[in-house]
Design an enzyme around this catalytic site. Sequence first.
Site, PDB file in Angstrom:
ATOM      1  N   LYS A  12       0.767  -1.067   0.143  1.00 59.68           N
ATOM      2  CA  LYS A  12      -0.014  -0.177  -0.022  1.00 59.68           C
ATOM      3  C   LYS A  12       0.921   1.148  -0.040  1.00 59.68           C
ATOM      4  O   LYS A  12       1.844   1.243   0.732  1.00 59.68           O
ATOM      5  CB  LYS A  12      -0.866  -0.049   1.354  1.00 59.68           C
ATOM      6  CG  LYS A  12      -1.850   1.285   1.375  1.00 59.68           C
ATOM      7  CD  LYS A  12      -2.593   0.983   2.733  1.00 59.68           C
ATOM      8  CE  LYS A  12      -3.513   1.974   2.768  1.00 59.68           C
ATOM      9  NZ  LYS A  12      -3.092   3.409   2.713  1.00 59.68           N
ATOM     10  N   LYS A  17       7.867   1.468   1.667  1.00 58.38           N
ATOM     11  CA  LYS A  17       8.513   0.784   0.728  1.00 58.38           C
ATOM     12  C   LYS A  17       9.750   1.299   0.287  1.00 58.38           C
ATOM     13  O   LYS A  17      10.855   0.557   0.304  1.00 58.38           O
ATOM     14  CB  LYS A  17       7.725   0.697  -0.824  1.00 58.38           C
ATOM     15  CG  LYS A  17       6.417  -0.234  -0.719  1.00 58.38           C
ATOM     16  CD  LYS A  17       5.908  -0.448  -1.770  1.00 58.38           C
ATOM     17  CE  LYS A  17       5.342   0.975  -2.497  1.00 58.38           C
ATOM     18  NZ  LYS A  17       4.032   1.036  -1.862  1.00 58.38           N
ATOM     19  N   LYS A  43       7.696  10.037  -6.777  1.00 55.76           N
ATOM     20  CA  LYS A  43       8.266  11.065  -5.757  1.00 55.76           C
ATOM     21  C   LYS A  43       9.848  11.029  -5.901  1.00 55.76           C
ATOM     22  O   LYS A  43      10.523  11.791  -5.390  1.00 55.76           O
ATOM     23  CB  LYS A  43       7.818  10.591  -4.404  1.00 55.76           C
ATOM     24  CG  LYS A  43       6.222  10.865  -4.079  1.00 55.76           C
ATOM     25  CD  LYS A  43       5.975  10.821  -2.449  1.00 55.76           C
ATOM     26  CE  LYS A  43       6.473   9.560  -1.802  1.00 55.76           C
ATOM     27  NZ  LYS A  43       5.924   8.403  -2.306  1.00 55.76           N
ATOM     28  N   ASP A 128      -0.452  -0.276  -5.580  1.00 62.83           N
ATOM     29  CA  ASP A 128      -1.087  -1.340  -4.805  1.00 62.83           C
ATOM     30  C   ASP A 128      -1.305  -2.496  -6.095  1.00 62.83           C
ATOM     31  O   ASP A 128      -2.147  -3.198  -5.587  1.00 62.83           O
ATOM     32  CB  ASP A 128      -2.274  -1.099  -4.301  1.00 62.83           C
ATOM     33  CG  ASP A 128      -2.216  -0.050  -3.273  1.00 62.83           C
ATOM     34  OD1 ASP A 128      -1.221   0.621  -3.079  1.00 62.83           O
ATOM     35  OD2 ASP A 128      -3.370   0.323  -2.508  1.00 62.83           O
TER      36      ASP A 128
END
Length: 264
Positions: A12, A17, A43, A128
């Site tokens: 998620k 991560k 990002k 996801d």
Amino acid sequence: MMAQKRIAIYGKGGIGKSSTASNVAAACADQGHRVMIIGCDPKSDSSITLLGGKRIPTILDLLRQKIDVTEKDVVFEGYKGVKCVEVGGPEPGIGCAGRGIIVAIQKLSKVCESMKDMDLIIYDVPGDIVCGGFVAPIRKGLVNEAYILTSGEYMPLYAANNICRGLAKINTPLSGIICNSRSVTREEEIVRKFSEEIGSKLMAFIPKEQIVQDCERDGFSVLEKASDSSVASVYRELANAIMNNDSSVMPAALEDARLRELTR
Ligand code: SF4
């Protein structure tokens, strides 16, 4: 010679991560492995803590500027020689993240000879896995091991369960579950049970420690800035577990009722 591991960490959004990927990369480099991290998140913060807080240009940004990309434009050496690459994001509102990742990786493999010499390539993928675009790296054979990162809360586990469904649908086995703790009651027990019930195993339980955020804020991995901390040892153990892991299973996603029962 050991076979090249090309792993992807799914989970998620916001579950940690990038921080897990960069700390595992640093721990593997500490152990003498040749490591590359490929950040696929818009990002572009997968590699920032391996580069002392420095941002690097992304492949997609350079391609959009019509630059004839070479290895030195997009591959930057960070902590203990980890090779850092950022794919970048699609243009908001038009591009496709999955498609963008493929275009960028194809370009990278053309210009980056050293990619072949890596022991470990970590793909820090976004999302996801609910859409076909995000599984593109697996479908194109770029990834040979998939891991799922979750906490013991319902929503991340719901996403993890969905990812299992997605992996089974594309006939891709799962190599393990990693728990990034949010300090939920009985968290390790919940995630271990979930891992077992889907047929997989818990690779590591990463405790929620302020030091991880503090190091990140300063632009470093825990392995570099707080190598004596207990959480650094957890990342080292996880890195070992991944490097020695040769088992995987086709995950059997749980019914939603069972998932709710587990997290209650
Ligand atoms: S396929 Fe997935 S990544 Fe691509 S545009 Fe659709 S939602 Fe985004």
